[in-house]
Motif scaffolding. Structure first.
Motif, PDB file in Angstrom:
ATOM      1  N   GLN A  50       1.308  13.822 -11.211  1.00  0.00           N
ATOM      2  CA  GLN A  50       2.082  14.103 -12.348  1.00  0.00           C
ATOM      3  C   GLN A  50       1.528  14.470 -13.554  1.00  0.00           C
ATOM      4  O   GLN A  50       1.743  15.549 -14.287  1.00  0.00           O
ATOM      5  CB  GLN A  50       3.337  14.272 -12.106  1.00  0.00           C
ATOM      6  CG  GLN A  50       4.480  14.748 -10.829  1.00  0.00           C
ATOM      7  CD  GLN A  50       4.063  15.689  -9.901  1.00  0.00           C
ATOM      8  OE1 GLN A  50       3.579  17.011 -10.677  1.00  0.00           O
ATOM      9  NE2 GLN A  50       3.407  15.638  -9.082  1.00  0.00           N
ATOM     10  N   ALA A  51       1.100  12.952 -14.379  1.00  0.00           N
ATOM     11  CA  ALA A  51       0.987  12.908 -15.335  1.00  0.00           C
ATOM     12  C   ALA A  51      -1.008  13.124 -15.588  1.00  0.00           C
ATOM     13  O   ALA A  51      -0.926  13.716 -16.129  1.00  0.00           O
ATOM     14  CB  ALA A  51       0.729  10.902 -15.811  1.00  0.00           C
ATOM     15  N   VAL A  52      -1.214  13.419 -14.474  1.00  0.00           N
ATOM     16  CA  VAL A  52      -2.448  14.245 -14.606  1.00  0.00           C
ATOM     17  C   VAL A  52      -2.667  15.350 -14.517  1.00  0.00           C
ATOM     18  O   VAL A  52      -3.440  16.185 -15.943  1.00  0.00           O
ATOM     19  CB  VAL A  52      -3.688  13.752 -13.528  1.00  0.00           C
ATOM     20  CG1 VAL A  52      -4.545  14.132 -13.624  1.00  0.00           C
ATOM     21  CG2 VAL A  52      -4.000  12.381 -13.529  1.00  0.00           C
ATOM     22  N   ILE A  53      -1.818  16.227 -13.704  1.00  0.00           N
ATOM     23  CA  ILE A  53      -1.682  17.291 -14.075  1.00  0.00           C
ATOM     24  C   ILE A  53      -1.141  17.734 -14.988  1.00  0.00           C
ATOM     25  O   ILE A  53      -1.442  18.607 -15.780  1.00  0.00           O
ATOM     26  CB  ILE A  53      -0.508  18.177 -12.744  1.00  0.00           C
ATOM     27  CG1 ILE A  53      -0.919  17.949 -11.358  1.00  0.00           C
ATOM     28  CG2 ILE A  53       0.102  19.409 -13.116  1.00  0.00           C
ATOM     29  CD1 ILE A  53      -0.382  18.156 -10.962  1.00  0.00           C
ATOM     30  N   LEU A  71       0.444  -1.002   0.067  1.00  0.00           N
ATOM     31  CA  LEU A  71       0.236  -0.136   0.041  1.00  0.00           C
ATOM     32  C   LEU A  71       0.671   0.949  -0.459  1.00  0.00           C
ATOM     33  O   LEU A  71       0.671   2.424  -0.263  1.00  0.00           O
ATOM     34  CB  LEU A  71      -1.361   0.341   0.926  1.00  0.00           C
ATOM     35  CG  LEU A  71      -2.213  -1.278   1.194  1.00  0.00           C
ATOM     36  CD1 LEU A  71      -2.726  -1.155   2.337  1.00  0.00           C
ATOM     37  CD2 LEU A  71      -2.961  -1.137  -0.334  1.00  0.00           C
ATOM     38  N   LYS A  72       1.581   1.183   0.792  1.00  0.00           N
ATOM     39  CA  LYS A  72       3.293   1.929   0.913  1.00  0.00           C
ATOM     40  C   LYS A  72       3.406   3.066  -0.688  1.00  0.00           C
ATOM     41  O   LYS A  72       3.602   3.987  -1.091  1.00  0.00           O
ATOM     42  CB  LYS A  72       4.100   2.249   2.014  1.00  0.00           C
ATOM     43  CG  LYS A  72       3.310   1.746   3.099  1.00  0.00           C
ATOM     44  CD  LYS A  72       5.100   2.084   3.983  1.00  0.00           C
ATOM     45  CE  LYS A  72       4.196   2.047   5.578  1.00  0.00           C
ATOM     46  NZ  LYS A  72       4.679   1.789   6.121  1.00  0.00           N
ATOM     47  N   ASP A  73       4.468   1.487  -1.438  1.00  0.00           N
ATOM     48  CA  ASP A  73       4.131   1.621  -2.657  1.00  0.00           C
ATOM     49  C   ASP A  73       3.138   2.599  -3.382  1.00  0.00           C
ATOM     50  O   ASP A  73       3.666   2.853  -3.913  1.00  0.00           O
ATOM     51  CB  ASP A  73       5.297  -0.043  -2.440  1.00  0.00           C
ATOM     52  CG  ASP A  73       6.159  -0.140  -2.549  1.00  0.00           C
ATOM     53  OD1 ASP A  73       7.057   0.661  -1.149  1.00  0.00           O
ATOM     54  OD2 ASP A  73       6.294  -1.606  -2.308  1.00  0.00           O
ATOM     55  N   GLU A  74       2.892   1.800  -3.431  1.00  0.00           N
ATOM     56  CA  GLU A  74       1.589   2.001  -4.247  1.00  0.00           C
ATOM     57  C   GLU A  74       0.984   4.037  -3.959  1.00  0.00           C
ATOM     58  O   GLU A  74       0.803   4.823  -4.932  1.00  0.00           O
ATOM     59  CB  GLU A  74       0.083   1.768  -4.523  1.00  0.00           C
ATOM     60  CG  GLU A  74      -1.652   1.964  -5.299  1.00  0.00           C
ATOM     61  CD  GLU A  74      -2.591   1.355  -5.028  1.00  0.00           C
ATOM     62  OE1 GLU A  74      -3.282   1.190  -5.856  1.00  0.00           O
ATOM     63  OE2 GLU A  74      -3.101   0.281  -3.993  1.00  0.00           O
ATOM     64  N   LEU A  75       0.858   4.599  -2.702  1.00  0.00           N
ATOM     65  CA  LEU A  75       0.911   5.877  -2.900  1.00  0.00           C
ATOM     66  C   LEU A  75       1.259   6.261  -3.406  1.00  0.00           C
ATOM     67  O   LEU A  75       1.482   7.418  -3.223  1.00  0.00           O
ATOM     68  CB  LEU A  75       0.488   5.734  -0.805  1.00  0.00           C
ATOM     69  CG  LEU A  75       0.485   7.387  -0.354  1.00  0.00           C
ATOM     70  CD1 LEU A  75      -0.755   7.810  -0.728  1.00  0.00           C
ATOM     71  CD2 LEU A  75       0.422   7.120   1.161  1.00  0.00           C
ATOM     72  N   HIS A  76       2.981   5.447  -2.920  1.00  0.00           N
ATOM     73  CA  HIS A  76       4.250   6.443  -3.004  1.00  0.00           C
ATOM     74  C   HIS A  76       4.184   6.935  -5.175  1.00  0.00           C
ATOM     75  O   HIS A  76       4.473   8.143  -5.783  1.00  0.00           O
ATOM     76  CB  HIS A  76       5.399   5.487  -3.001  1.00  0.00           C
ATOM     77  CG  HIS A  76       6.605   6.822  -3.532  1.00  0.00           C
ATOM     78  ND1 HIS A  76       7.006   7.688  -3.128  1.00  0.00           N
ATOM     79  CD2 HIS A  76       7.199   5.774  -4.718  1.00  0.00           C
ATOM     80  CE1 HIS A  76       7.873   8.134  -4.103  1.00  0.00           C
ATOM     81  NE2 HIS A  76       8.051   7.322  -4.594  1.00  0.00           N
ATOM     82  N   HIS A  77       3.190   5.567  -5.418  1.00  0.00           N
ATOM     83  CA  HIS A  77       3.590   5.584  -7.038  1.00  0.00           C
ATOM     84  C   HIS A  77       2.660   6.971  -8.154  1.00  0.00           C
ATOM     85  O   HIS A  77       3.300   7.465  -8.271  1.00  0.00           O
ATOM     86  CB  HIS A  77       3.198   4.611  -7.630  1.00  0.00           C
ATOM     87  CG  HIS A  77       2.864   4.561  -9.285  1.00  0.00           C
ATOM     88  ND1 HIS A  77       4.201   4.955 -10.301  1.00  0.00           N
ATOM     89  CD2 HIS A  77       1.634   4.114  -9.715  1.00  0.00           C
ATOM     90  CE1 HIS A  77       2.685   4.539 -11.229  1.00  0.00           C
ATOM     91  NE2 HIS A  77       2.400   4.464 -10.978  1.00  0.00           N
ATOM     92  N   LEU A  78       1.295   6.897  -6.215  1.00  0.00           N
ATOM     93  CA  LEU A  78       0.028   8.025  -7.237  1.00  0.00           C
ATOM     94  C   LEU A  78       0.732   8.941  -6.875  1.00  0.00           C
ATOM     95  O   LEU A  78       0.522  10.099  -8.350  1.00  0.00           O
ATOM     96  CB  LEU A  78      -1.037   7.141  -6.707  1.00  0.00           C
ATOM     97  CG  LEU A  78      -1.897   5.794  -6.689  1.00  0.00           C
ATOM     98  CD1 LEU A  78      -2.708   5.680  -5.577  1.00  0.00           C
ATOM     99  CD2 LEU A  78      -2.262   6.167  -8.120  1.00  0.00           C
ATOM    100  N   LYS A  79       1.466   9.761  -5.896  1.00  0.00           N
ATOM    101  CA  LYS A  79       1.995  10.830  -5.897  1.00  0.00           C
ATOM    102  C   LYS A  79       3.168  10.804  -6.525  1.00  0.00           C
ATOM    103  O   LYS A  79       2.891  12.612  -7.099  1.00  0.00           O
ATOM    104  CB  LYS A  79       2.011  10.729  -3.803  1.00  0.00           C
ATOM    105  CG  LYS A  79       0.868  10.965  -3.260  1.00  0.00           C
ATOM    106  CD  LYS A  79       1.877  11.386  -1.852  1.00  0.00           C
ATOM    107  CE  LYS A  79       0.619  11.425  -0.671  1.00  0.00           C
ATOM    108  NZ  LYS A  79       0.424  11.402   0.042  1.00  0.00           N
ATOM    109  N   THR A  80       4.027  10.393  -6.777  1.00  0.00           N
ATOM    110  CA  THR A  80       5.113  11.133  -7.862  1.00  0.00           C
ATOM    111  C   THR A  80       5.098  10.736  -9.027  1.00  0.00           C
ATOM    112  O   THR A  80       4.985  11.447  -9.974  1.00  0.00           O
ATOM    113  CB  THR A  80       6.319  10.248  -7.181  1.00  0.00           C
ATOM    114  OG1 THR A  80       6.484   9.299  -7.202  1.00  0.00           O
ATOM    115  CG2 THR A  80       6.444  10.500  -5.537  1.00  0.00           C
TER     116      THR A  80
END
Length: 158
Positions: free
Chosen positions: A27-30, A14-23
């Motif tokens: 950024q890709a969505v922005i 879950l921590k790895d998924e959260l890190h991927h989503l945030k980093t």
């Protein structure tokens, strides 16, 4: 929110998924929103609508993961001492008494359950039937085809 039981491995996923989503994803969505805005009229811009929808999904998932990790009760199975009883995070070897098939399951949190990896949710019928039992016990599990009986061969904390 009540505590969310997770194995040490599940919490790391879950921590790895959260890190991927945030980093990465955020950024890709922005970037996608900025590109869609550059195309002009937003009222009929499908790219913009899709990017905003994706942004909603990503931000929702980030909030969900942060909530779960904030309420997580992380359990390392190697530190358990449950006197041979089946508990959350334990690994259980079973034998189907009808067919003689042997299976192994680890009892994990809802988010980390994956039957292909032999990880069953603590809320599943088989896990609920096993909790508290020890090697040698026979348990009945309600399956779609009726009650299946399993003998617990071994309980491990790995």
């Amino acid at each position: 929110m009540s505590s969310v039981p997770l194995t040490k491995h599940g919490a790391q996923l879950l921590k790895d998924e959260l890190h991927h989503l945030k980093t990465k994803e955020r950024q890709a969505v922005i970037k996608a929103i900025a590109e869609a805005r550059a195309h002009g009229d937003l009222s009929e811009n499908a790219d913009y609508d899709a990017a905003k929808e994706r942004q909603g999904f990503v931000e929702g998932r980030i909030a969900d993961l942060e909530g779960k990790l904030g309420a997580a009760q992380v359990i390392d199975p190697s530190t358990l001492d449950a006197d041979g009883r089946v508990v959350f995070a334990s690994t259980v070897d079973l034998e189907d008494l009808e067919s003689g098939d042997k299976v192994t399951y680890q009892i994990v949190g809802t988010d980390e359950a994956d039957i292909k990896l032999s990880k069953v949710s603590v809320t599943s019928p088989i896990a609920r039937a096993l909790i508290g039992k020890t090697a040698g016990d026979v348990v009945g599990v309600q399956a779609p085809s009726g009650i299946r009986e399993y003998e617990i061969l071994e309980v491990r904390y790995v």
